[in-house]
Design an enzyme around this catalytic site. Structure first.
Site, mmCIF file in Angstrom:
data_model
loop_
_atom_site.group_PDB
_atom_site.id
_atom_site.type_symbol
_atom_site.label_atom_id
_atom_site.label_comp_id
_atom_site.label_asym_id
_atom_site.label_seq_id
_atom_site.Cartn_x
_atom_site.Cartn_y
_atom_site.Cartn_z
ATOM 1 N N HIS A 368 -55.192 -6.677 -17.674
ATOM 2 C CA HIS A 368 -54.277 -7.788 -17.389
ATOM 3 C C HIS A 368 -54.935 -9.003 -16.759
ATOM 4 O O HIS A 368 -54.248 -9.988 -16.488
ATOM 5 C CB HIS A 368 -53.152 -7.325 -16.459
ATOM 6 C CG HIS A 368 -52.068 -6.595 -17.172
ATOM 7 N ND1 HIS A 368 -51.061 -7.238 -17.857
ATOM 8 C CD2 HIS A 368 -51.841 -5.270 -17.338
ATOM 9 C CE1 HIS A 368 -50.254 -6.347 -18.392
ATOM 10 N NE2 HIS A 368 -50.703 -5.143 -18.097
ATOM 11 N N LYS A 559 -43.973 -19.778 -11.241
ATOM 12 C CA LYS A 559 -44.858 -18.615 -11.411
ATOM 13 C C LYS A 559 -45.481 -18.341 -10.053
ATOM 14 O O LYS A 559 -45.260 -19.103 -9.105
ATOM 15 C CB LYS A 559 -45.936 -18.875 -12.467
ATOM 16 C CG LYS A 559 -46.627 -20.226 -12.354
ATOM 17 C CD LYS A 559 -47.581 -20.501 -13.499
ATOM 18 C CE LYS A 559 -46.870 -20.909 -14.755
ATOM 19 N NZ LYS A 559 -46.987 -19.994 -15.863
ATOM 20 N N ARG A 560 -46.256 -17.256 -9.936
ATOM 21 C CA ARG A 560 -46.920 -17.008 -8.658
ATOM 22 C C ARG A 560 -47.770 -18.215 -8.276
ATOM 23 O O ARG A 560 -48.314 -18.899 -9.148
ATOM 24 C CB ARG A 560 -47.803 -15.755 -8.748
ATOM 25 C CG ARG A 560 -47.037 -14.461 -8.870
ATOM 26 C CD ARG A 560 -46.178 -14.131 -7.647
ATOM 27 N NE ARG A 560 -46.953 -13.484 -6.613
ATOM 28 C CZ ARG A 560 -47.053 -12.163 -6.468
ATOM 29 N NH1 ARG A 560 -46.405 -11.358 -7.264
ATOM 30 N NH2 ARG A 560 -47.789 -11.641 -5.504
ATOM 31 N N LYS A 565 -53.454 -21.130 -11.462
ATOM 32 C CA LYS A 565 -52.251 -21.603 -12.173
ATOM 33 C C LYS A 565 -52.044 -23.112 -11.965
ATOM 34 O O LYS A 565 -51.179 -23.711 -12.578
ATOM 35 C CB LYS A 565 -51.033 -20.804 -11.720
ATOM 36 C CG LYS A 565 -51.109 -19.338 -12.176
ATOM 37 C CD LYS A 565 -49.905 -18.539 -11.712
ATOM 38 C CE LYS A 565 -50.007 -17.053 -12.022
ATOM 39 N NZ LYS A 565 -49.779 -16.717 -13.433
ATOM 40 N N THR A 667 -45.773 -14.660 -19.577
ATOM 41 C CA THR A 667 -44.551 -14.396 -20.343
ATOM 42 C C THR A 667 -43.502 -15.458 -20.045
ATOM 43 O O THR A 667 -42.581 -15.657 -20.839
ATOM 44 C CB THR A 667 -43.968 -12.999 -20.056
ATOM 45 O OG1 THR A 667 -43.795 -12.861 -18.644
ATOM 46 C CG2 THR A 667 -44.868 -11.900 -20.580
ATOM 47 N N LYS A 671 -40.452 -17.260 -22.401
ATOM 48 C CA LYS A 671 -39.037 -17.358 -22.011
ATOM 49 C C LYS A 671 -38.556 -18.802 -22.139
ATOM 50 O O LYS A 671 -37.452 -19.062 -22.630
ATOM 51 C CB LYS A 671 -38.856 -16.846 -20.579
ATOM 52 C CG LYS A 671 -39.104 -15.356 -20.435
ATOM 53 C CD LYS A 671 -39.305 -14.935 -18.984
ATOM 54 C CE LYS A 671 -39.832 -13.512 -18.911
ATOM 55 N NZ LYS A 671 -40.301 -13.148 -17.566
#
Length: 833
Positions: A368, A559-560, A565, A667, A671
């Site tokens: 992952h 997101k986290r 990110k 993911t 969405k």
């Protein structure tokens, strides 16, 4: 503007087309009343919203139980290969609505509750635990699958924002009980820790261990309208009754009983660190606890595969891989490999080579992450103390593996060092990812680009050794939760045009492509989005006390919180927009509401500082009268699945801006795409495949590609070059640095600026210029609502690949060796053949 319909009214609209089955309203109402009056309210005259919720949950559960029992009977009769999905976490989310949708009970329940009392809206906010999209898809595809994990007493923390800083609060999600789980004390199992190993003529013995009991709690996982109900089994740690009671002999009975907490701490709390390895003994205990209990369960079920039978039917393990598939979700359940070897060799007396062949054929590993700090590398000394027998087994596995490598690559000592499970150094460590690769027959990444990086860099040596092992399985999401449940308006609009088959075959959305230029459809899709935005605006006003412009562009980045990110890149763009408005207030700007949300790992200083920066920028921007409602910045507190279900259907722009080569898949990106948001993103993770499906011209793609990042690493990344060359970037950084956004604490963001200027692994400045230019293109298109909506329709129509049903079908056929089934198990009210 007309008041938007409630979700309940939308669902009624859908049911006119038979999408959510009206069911027997009278029966549901009767059952609901029974639960409400006799089970819950007891001596109180007034029912609370929680009473209503539990009554409804128990009513729905009544419909599940018969199907659940029948499904398990069906599996025992057919004896199919069973899939075991091992994960230290399953996504949190609401179970009630999901279950009603999958059972086709949504409208019967809506109508029954409406008839009893109009409190439905008040009752839906309490449901908590559900399995991930994968378990939903496995049930929908009729696979005999089981999810296994830990029943944490406290889930991921609740996030509060206090003076702009994240504060963690315990998520005591079990406080009021969980109506979905069923305790199964009859299947309680012992798990051993510590102790010593003795090699005897009769074989190896692991002695003098400390025992903790694993108590299973089962949660039903219903498939979509096929009467299949699978099981997620979560283990809770219990101290045995004699735990440390030898202390009683010296009169310290009270202390001995209190010490039981030590054993039970194993399932107390979920470690919230995302993409960061924390080598705590309690975490290793959790990992072994779930593996040891699960493998005993798997082997019991393998041996006695008759419904209700506990006596062994099978004693030979030759057929074990034909009947059992174990999927290791990340390295957290990696101990399954040495534990299965220990059971086969020490307990079942299987020859080592045969046991190793069985283990490899049974286990498969999903990687992952490519971030080195996320890789699990446990100190050998910790293993020696906690799991001494497993350490011996890992050494033996590694020795045979290295002998094999040495035979193929004689004299290549460096290769042996790189490929060893044991890393030498000041502190000897066990590399769990290497153990997973060696002990599995299949290794997969979760997006095509990620799987290539896994082969070419992370596990390059292993790929050269066994290329046939490596696969790609691009992630997916369930359209039941992430469209039908969270966006009934859009689901209804689609059903009207193409029918409802897309809910179990998302590729059917391609049928929308001819409607890209259909004026009526364009209008309908735009109307749904506007209604969702109005609804979310009302929610924000109620929950966050902020008033936003519902016709502004909803620019969402959830997101986290993590440096890779790149929430910081978003912040720099927001500051740039703010400065432009201030410089030229008379100019026409596209109004934007920028929403950033996510949790920072409690010990991750930089991530917490990023949250503080977002809230500080918001304080300045949102209170500047020159800006007005042209720009708003909101930090979405306590982002979680139930909030995602609200914000995703309302988003116009989806931010997926990680540095190329760092996000395994994502993911959230899928969405947003399915719910009609356009993506601004880098060529990273599943964005690459989204651009391929919808056409890159229908996404806003910008920035460095993986090969550019590698080239920049070779050359040496110099942030100052960009800072000196780009005046708007320099201005934004100087404002952060000088305390413009933190006047009371001018040095507050010094660490952020220092990181960006001198040791930014994720190259924020390198992508700044391209990002700002790309955002200008976003503005330009947003000024043309019809052009924007056409791109939205094309994205929705091309999102079919990203269904978890497709992902699980690929796992089933290419890794587990089983075939999905559309066989409908007869419902409980129909006699079986």
């Amino acid at each position: 503007m007309a008041k938007p319909l409630t979700d309940s009214e939308k669902r009624k609209q859908i049911s006119v087309r038979g999408l959510a089955g009206l069911g027997d309203v009278a029966e549901v109402r009767k059952s609901f009343n029974r639960h409400l009056h006799f089970t819950l309210v007891k001596d109180r005259n007034v029912a609370t919203p929680r009473d209503y919720f539990f009554a409804l949950a128990h009513t729905v559960r009544d419909h599940l139980v018969g199907r659940w029992i029948r499904t398990q009977q069906h599996y025992y009769e057919r004896d199919p290969k069973r899939i075991y999905y091992l994960s230290l976490e399953f996504y949190m989310g609401r179970t009630l609505q999901n279950t009603m949708v999958n059972l086709g009970l949504q409208n019967a329940c809506d109508e029954a509750i409406y008839q009893v009392r109009g409190l439905m809206a008040g009752c839906l906010g309490i449901g908590r635990l559900t399995a991930s999209c994968f378990l939903d898809s496995m049930a929908t595809l009729g696979l005999a699958a089981y999810g296994y994990g830990i029943r944490y007493e406290f889930g991921i923390f609740n996030q509060k924002i206090v003076n702009g800083w994240q504060v963690e609060e315990a998520d005591d999600w079990l406080r009021y009980g969980n109506p979905w789980e069923k305790a199964r004390p009859e299947y309680m199992l012992p798990v051993h820790f510590y102790g010593r190993v003795e090699h005897t003529p009769d074989g190896v013995k692991w002695l003098d261990t400390q025992v903790v009991l694993a108590m299973p709690y089962d949660t039903p996982v219903p498939g979509y309208k096929n009467n299949t109900v699978n099981t997620m089994r979560l283990w809770s740690a219990k101290a045995p009754n004699d735990f440390k009671l030898q202390d009683f002999n010296v009169g310290d009975y009270i202390e001995a009983v209190l010490d039981r907490n030590l054993a039970e701490n194993i399932s107390r709390v979920l470690y919230p660190n995302d993409n960061f390895f924390e080598g705590k003994e309690l975490r290793l205990k959790q990992e072994y606890f779930v593996v040891a209990a699960t493998l005993q369960d798997i082997i019991r079920r393998f041996k006695s595969s008759k419904f209700g039978c506990r006596d062994p039917v099978r004693t030979c393990f030759e057929t074990f891989p034909d009947k059992v598939a174990i999927q290791l979700n990340d390295t957290h359940p990696a101990l399954s490999i040495p534990e299965l070897m220990r059971i086969l060799v020490d307990v079942e007396k299987v020859d080592w080579d045969k046991a190793w062949e069985i283990t490899k054929k049974t286990c498969a590993y999903t990687n992952h992450t490519v971030l080195p700090e996320a890789l699990e590398r446990w100190p050998v000394s910790m293993f020696e103390k906690l799991l001494p027998r497993h350490l011996e087994i890992i050494y033996a596995i590694n020795q045979r593996h290295l002998d094999h490598v040495a035979a193929l690559f004689p004299g290549d000592v460096d290769r042996l060092r790189r490929m060893s499970v044991i890393e030498e150094g000041d502190c000897k460590r066990i590399n769990m990812a290497h153990l997973c690769v060696i002990g599995s027959h299949a290794v997969n990444g979760v997006a095509r680009i990620h799987s290539e990086i896994v082969k070419q860099s992370v596990f390059k040596d292993f790929y050269e050794l066994e290329p046939e092992k490596f696969q790609n399985k691009t992630n997916g999401i369930t359209p039941r939760r992430w469209l039908l449940l969270c966006n009934p308006g859009l689901a209804d609009t689609i059903v009207e045009k193409i029918g409802e088959e897309f809910l179990t075959d998302l590729s059917q959305l391609k049928k929308l492509l001819p409607l890209v230029n259909d004026e009526a459809f364009i209008r309908d899709v735009a109307k749904v989005k506007q209604e969702n935005k109005l609804k979310f605006s009302a929610f924000l006003e109620k929950e966050y006390k902020v008033k936003i412009n519902p016709s502004s562009m909803f620019d969402v980045h959830v997101k986290r919180i993590h440096e890779y990110k790149r929430q910081l890149l978003n912040c720099l763009h927001v500051i740039t927009l703010y400065n432009r408005i201030k410089r030229d207030p008379a100019k026409a700007f596209v109004p934007r509401t920028v929403m950033i949300g996510g949790k920072a790992a409690p010990g991750y200083h930089m991530a917490k500082l990023i949250i503080k920066l977002v809230t500080s920028i918001g304080d300045v921007v949102n209170h500047d009268p020159v800006v007005g409602d042209r720009l708003k910045v909101i930090f979405l507190e306590n982002y979680r699945v139930s909030l995602a279900e609200k914000v995703i259907p309302a988003a116009d722009l989806s931010q997926q801006i990680s540095t190329a080569g760092t996000e395994a898949s994502g993911t959230g990106n899928m969405k947003f795409m399915l719910n009609g948001a356009l993506t601004i993103g880098t060529m990273d993770g599943a964005n690459v495949e989204m651009a391929e499906e919808a056409g890159a011209e229908n996404l806003f793609i910008f920035g460095l590609r993986v090969e550019d990042v590698e080239a920049l690493d070779r050359k040496g990344y110099n942030a100052r070059e960009y800072y000196d060359r780009l005046p708007e970037l320099k201005q934004a950084v100087d404002q952060i640095s000088s305390g413009f956004f933190s006047p009371k604490e001018p040095d507050c963001f010094r660490d952020i600026v220092n990181m960006l200027m001198h040791h930014d692994r994720f190259k924020v400045f390198a992508d700044y210029e391209a990002y700002v230019q790309c955002q200008a293109q976003v503005d330009q298109l947003y000024r043309n609502p019809k052009g924007w909506t056409k791109k939205v329709i094309r994205n929705i129509a091309c999102s079919g690949k990203f269904s978890s049903d497709r992902t699980i079908t690929e796992y089933a056929r290419e890794i587990w060796g089983v075939e999905p089934s559309d066989l409908q198990i007869p419902p409980p009210n129909i006699p079986r053949d």
